[in-house]
Design a protein around this motif. Structure first.
Motif, short mmCIF file in Angstrom:
data_model
loop_
_atom_site.label_atom_id
_atom_site.label_comp_id
_atom_site.label_asym_id
_atom_site.label_seq_id
_atom_site.Cartn_x
_atom_site.Cartn_y
_atom_site.Cartn_z
N VAL A 272 0.83 -1.20 0.00
CA VAL A 272 0.00 0.00 0.00
C VAL A 272 0.87 1.25 0.00
CG1 VAL A 272 -1.71 1.31 1.32
CG2 VAL A 272 -1.90 -1.18 1.18
N ILE A 273 1.93 1.23 0.80
CA ILE A 273 2.79 2.40 0.93
C ILE A 273 3.59 2.66 -0.35
CG2 ILE A 273 4.70 3.42 2.22
CD1 ILE A 273 2.07 3.22 3.76
N THR A 274 4.13 1.59 -0.93
CA THR A 274 5.06 1.76 -2.05
C THR A 274 4.39 1.68 -3.42
OG1 THR A 274 5.58 -0.61 -2.06
CG2 THR A 274 6.96 0.82 -0.69
N GLU A 275 3.27 0.95 -3.51
CA GLU A 275 2.66 0.70 -4.82
C GLU A 275 1.25 1.26 -4.95
OE1 GLU A 275 2.76 -3.49 -5.39
OE2 GLU A 275 4.85 -3.69 -4.72
N ASN A 276 0.67 1.76 -3.86
CA ASN A 276 -0.72 2.21 -3.87
C ASN A 276 -1.65 1.15 -4.46
OD1 ASN A 276 -0.32 4.82 -2.74
ND2 ASN A 276 0.49 5.53 -4.71
N SER A 277 -1.44 -0.08 -4.03
CA SER A 277 -2.22 -1.21 -4.56
C SER A 277 -3.58 -1.27 -3.88
CB SER A 277 -1.46 -2.53 -4.33
OG SER A 277 -2.29 -3.64 -4.58
N GLU A 278 -4.65 -1.24 -4.68
CA GLU A 278 -6.00 -1.33 -4.14
C GLU A 278 -6.27 -2.70 -3.54
OE1 GLU A 278 -9.44 -0.68 -2.65
OE2 GLU A 278 -8.42 0.97 -3.69
N THR A 321 -1.51 8.65 3.65
CA THR A 321 -0.98 9.41 2.51
C THR A 321 -1.15 8.66 1.19
OG1 THR A 321 1.24 8.47 2.82
CG2 THR A 321 0.71 10.49 4.03
N SER A 322 -1.61 7.42 1.24
CA SER A 322 -1.76 6.63 0.01
C SER A 322 -2.99 7.07 -0.77
CB SER A 322 -1.85 5.14 0.36
OG SER A 322 -2.16 4.38 -0.78
N SER A 323 -2.91 6.96 -2.08
CA SER A 323 -4.03 7.35 -2.94
C SER A 323 -5.21 6.39 -2.83
CB SER A 323 -3.57 7.43 -4.40
OG SER A 323 -3.09 6.17 -4.84
N VAL A 324 -4.98 5.17 -2.32
CA VAL A 324 -6.07 4.19 -2.20
C VAL A 324 -6.72 4.25 -0.82
CG1 VAL A 324 -5.09 2.62 -3.90
CG2 VAL A 324 -4.42 2.39 -1.50
N PHE A 325 -6.27 5.17 0.03
CA PHE A 325 -6.84 5.35 1.36
C PHE A 325 -8.07 6.24 1.23
CE2 PHE A 325 -7.23 7.16 5.59
CZ PHE A 325 -6.95 6.08 6.42
N THR A 326 -9.23 5.78 1.71
CA THR A 326 -10.50 6.48 1.53
C THR A 326 -10.93 7.19 2.82
OG1 THR A 326 -11.85 4.57 2.17
CG2 THR A 326 -11.17 4.72 -0.14
N GLU A 327 -11.98 8.00 2.68
CA GLU A 327 -12.54 8.68 3.84
C GLU A 327 -13.08 7.66 4.85
OE1 GLU A 327 -12.75 11.94 4.73
OE2 GLU A 327 -11.42 12.39 3.06
N SER A 328 -13.69 6.59 4.33
CA SER A 328 -14.20 5.55 5.23
C SER A 328 -13.08 4.85 5.97
CB SER A 328 -15.02 4.52 4.43
OG SER A 328 -15.62 3.58 5.28
N ASP A 329 -11.90 4.77 5.34
CA ASP A 329 -10.75 4.15 6.02
C ASP A 329 -10.30 4.96 7.24
OD1 ASP A 329 -10.64 2.04 4.22
OD2 ASP A 329 -9.30 3.12 2.85
#
Length: 604
Positions: A272-278, A321-329
């Motif tokens: 998640v940190i390095t690849e922004n993997s969903e 800070t990841s792009s796959v991190f959502t408001e619900s997260d």
């Protein structure tokens, strides 16, 4: 000559057609057809009776001993008996990995290299739980719905209820991949059964469906116990079950954590940190939810947690800070942040040994209390953006969890006292515990968002609300009039019972069980002998009205007590009933539908 076989001797000598042989053959054929028909009809009756017994929660019939394989329709409740036991399987032609040439560092790898037993082989730690592709649209679905145990209409109603009303309480993790019943059934039978079970538990119109769905979920869980690999939806189902199904949550949580540890689910943190993997983020949501369930249960049962705080837990802020991190997260990690504090509390105080906590723990309690206040101050602001999606519950939930944490922290000063006065140096903590408990009840009675959330919140919060009520009742028993008026407690608990009874949930939901048990406890206290206490009442909780600390930690909000039917000076003699004394009964224990409110692990 007849067509059925050689003629008899008389007909053979006279070259006549043998009527007798033809009649016998016809009789045999008709008897065979009759036997097949009877066996087929018996199979249909047996299968239908099995379904009836299942709906009535009665033991299933044994399998038919005489069947016709062509006509018999097997029942899903029939037990399959394997005639031949298979021994442990071996890898005859295993693919060697680079570790095979290196010095083994895990003992089980050496045993595997010697025996080649497949059950000992560790999976590749880079392989996470795989997402199961949905079945093709033209592929028939075989499940408890297709078998007629639950109709398509009822199942669709339950799934819609879960997705629209309940899933956001588990941070939208349960139904992320599926938007309707058909997609869910084609994707995961066990997730379908679990979602239907949870929805039926919350729906007052689905009491007849809860038992059917619950049995199917347990059956699928039991059948998968020894599966070598499970997919993400299977892990999701175990999380959902642990979150809401209070009677099996401890078992499900422990098993799910072991399976998640086996595949090193937390290693997705770096992806998640390095690849922004969903996909990695989806795995981390499951891992974090398992952490939450584990630590909730540790608080409820007073037992050590299973999940240790490695980098994937302690460095949760980096994921924001990841792009796959959502408001619900954000709601998910906010719980993580609070439970990390609570874990430190448990590490300091340890399990209840029946002895009072040392005086030296006072500064630590103050420090932890300050951390909880800081947690609320940060997250009550951070979660304001979610109002447009699910209303004000996230921020009001932060305030509620703040009070729950304060109650759990400060209630430890009553531990081991056995009715003796609270030491002077712990008076501030005792007052803080009582204030937190009354604030929890106040929010339940006066806050619309919290009242509405009674349908949907995890059983952990219901359990802590129950603890707040019983805590206050025990305080009035063992420390009558010292920290809060007895009549105020009785008034609040009576109103809580009324609130529970007016909440529309299934009859097996904790709210209904809690209402019955709490009502009995209040009735016993009202009928108990009374005594008057000369101890002064602290100013923090007035004699005429009740106060609680709001989300700004400075504004005091009164709770209207309404008409008080009780005598303000009445109290109860210490230990008049076992329910109000010390007990070793587990925190969650059910007997004949009654909720047990003897919470020994919280130190009273």
């Amino acid at each position: 000559m007849g067509d059925g076989g050689p003629p008899c001797k008389r007909c053979s000598e006279r070259n006549l057609s043998c009527v007798l042989n033809k009649s016998l053959q016809t009789l045999i054929e008709e008897r065979s057809k009759w036997k097949d028909t009877v066996i087929g009809d018996l199979g249909h009756v047996h299968s239908a009776l099995q379904q009836v017994l299942g709906r009535l929660s009665l033991p299933a019939l044994p399998p038919l001993r005489t069947t016709n394989a062509e006509n018999y329709i097997p029942s899903p409740n029939d037990e399959v008996v394997h005639c031949e036991d298979q021994g442990p399987s071996c890898d005859n032609s295993p693919q060697l990995s680079p570790k095979d040439d290196a010095l083994p560092h895990v003992p089980i790898e050496s045993l595997y290299q010697i025996t080649r037993l497949r059950s000992l082989r560790s999976d590749d730690p880079t392989d996470g739980p795989q997402a199961t592709p949905p079945r093709a649209l033209n592929h028939p679905v075989e499940d408890f719905i297709s078998r007629g145990l639950v109709s398509v209409d009822d199942a669709g109603r339950l799934v819609n209820l879960y997705l629209s009303r309940i899933d956001h309480f588990i941070y939208m993790i349960g139904g992320t991949r599926y938007r309707d019943l058909d997609a869910l059934r084609r994707g995961s039978p066990i997730l379908t059964a679990c979602i239907c079970t949870v929805a039926a538990l919350h729906d007052p119109m689905s009491n007849h469906l809860y038992g059917v769905c619950n049995r199917e979920f347990r059956r699928l869980m039991a059948a998968s116990m020894f599966d070598r690999r499970i997919d993400q939806d299977h892990m999701r189902a175990m999380c959902i079950g642990s979150y809401w199904l209070h009677d099996i949550s401890w078992t499900l949580s422990g098993y799910a954590i072991r399976r998640a540890t086996e595949i090193n689910l937390g290693r997705n943190f770096k992806h998640v940190i390095t690849e922004n993997s969903e996909d990695a983020m989806d795995c981390m949501r499951i891992w974090y939810l398992l952490y939450i369930c584990d630590h909730h249960l540790s608080i409820l049962y007073g037992r050590p947690s299973l999940v240790r705080e490695d980098a994937s837990i302690s460095r949760w802020e980096e994921m924001m800070t990841s792009s796959v991190f959502t408001e619900s997260d954000k709601r998910l990690v906010s719980q993580m942040a609070l439970l990390i504090i609570m874990n430190n509390v448990r590490e300091l105080l340890g399990r209840d040994t029946g002895e009072p906590i040392p005086k030296d723990f006072g500064p630590h309690l103050t420090n932890f209390s300050r951390q909880i206040d800081q947690w609320m101050g940060y997250w009550s602001t951070e979660l304001l953006r979610l109002h447009q999606f699910i209303g004000e519950f996230p921020t009001r939930g932060v305030v509620l969890h703040h009070h729950l944490a304060k109650l759990h922290l400060h209630s430890h000063v009553f531990r081991g006292l056995k009715g003796s006065p609270v030491p002077v140096y712990f008076h501030d903590s005792a007052i803080a515990a009582v204030t937190a408990a009354t604030s929890i009840i106040d929010m339940l009675l006066t806050d619309h968002n919290i009242r509405e959330a009674l349908v949907g919140i995890p059983h952990y919060i219901h359990s802590m609300i129950a603890f707040a009520c019983v805590f206050l009742l025990k305080v009035t028993t063992q420390h009558s009039g010292q920290f809060i008026e007895d009549a105020t407690v009785l008034d609040m608990c009576t109103k809580v019972v009324q609130q529970f009874r007016s909440t529309a949930v299934g009859k097996w939901h904790l709210v209904h069980l809690m209402a019955d048990g709490l009502e009995k406890m209040v009735a016993k206290k009202i009928k108990a002998p009374v005594a008057h206490s000369n101890l002064p009442l602290p100013n923090v909780i007035g004699q005429a009205r009740l106060h609680y600390v709001d989300n700004n930690s400075t504004t005091l909000s009164p709770m209207a007590n309404g008409t008080n039917p009780y005598d303000g000076g009445n109290s109860m003699e210490n230990g008049f009933d076992d329910e109000f004394g010390l007990s070793t009964t587990p925190f969650l224990h059910f007997d004949s539908g009654n909720y047990d409110f003897s919470f020994s692990e919280f130190g009273l």
